[in-house]
Design an enzyme around this catalytic site. Sequence first.
Site, PDB file in Angstrom:
ATOM      1  CB  SER A  12      37.308  19.842  21.797  1.00 45.59           C
ATOM      2  OG  SER A  12      36.976  19.553  22.978  1.00 45.59           O
ATOM      3  CG  ASN A  75      39.781  28.071  26.722  1.00 49.95           C
ATOM      4  OD1 ASN A  75      39.059  29.134  26.939  1.00 49.95           O
ATOM      5  ND2 ASN A  75      39.333  27.127  25.977  1.00 49.95           N
ATOM      6  CE1 TYR A 139      35.627  29.070  36.260  1.00 50.08           C
ATOM      7  CE2 TYR A 139      33.952  30.889  35.962  1.00 50.08           C
ATOM      8  CZ  TYR A 139      34.923  30.004  35.219  1.00 50.08           C
ATOM      9  OH  TYR A 139      35.113  30.131  33.941  1.00 50.08           O
ATOM     10  CB  ALA A 141      38.490  31.421  44.752  1.00 49.06           C
ATOM     11  CB  ALA A 142      39.750  28.448  40.517  1.00 52.10           C
TER      12      ALA A 142
END
Length: 240
Positions: A12, A75, A139, A141-142
């Site tokens: 969105s 995303n 972040y 690492a993810a």
Amino acid sequence: MSGRKFLITGASKGIGRALSNRLAAAGHQVVGIARGQDPEFPGTLVSIDLNDSKASGQAFADLAQRHSFDGVVNNVGLARLHPVGEIDLDDVDEMLRVNIHPTIQTVQAILPAMKAKGWGRIVNVTSLVTTGIPLRSGYAAAKAAINSLTRTWAMELAETGITVNAVAPGPVETEMFRRNTPVGSEAEGRFLSMIPMRRLGKPEEIAAAIAFLLSEDASYITGQTLFVDGGGSVGRSFTA
């Protein structure tokens, strides 16, 4: 390529919305996942709580029963900042869950339909932060884990007609970026100093790269991470 149906998470706002607009304008059907509602969304917008992995897994399975998807763009993202020495493990757990769990769940839900068609596209949105950016340990690492999933799935699905790639944006003018990087802040200056183009990206620029990887023209590309970052992954000089 026309008339495909794509599932997009985080659809969105920002990159997700720009991509939804682009795909719809090209004649594709879009089913978007977002927390809120938007009557002007160019497709079907579904609210799913991605913080609840059990509920979201069932929701994606239900969507896969109702729609015959040709691909997915993972995303959705969550970023929180911590300097090393002050990393909050609860925040790390949440970043891993929100960034990684839906990525796995969407792919596993729609994979049977894509395999049956012998055609499919998986595009995972990762980030320039995987190359090393201050304050973004969790972040990064993810997103690095998602880069790894991209390569692994590309190998596993290489003979099925399904391609798996990632797009890694640099700093992009989105709501999530601005939450952590206000206009005129030291953090913004640090980002701009490491981007050779010396500007932020636009959501539409990232959407264009993703749309290409979803297309028939990208049929011989798989297992790749495409950096769309104004040159930031090529070389940089900045003071942390």
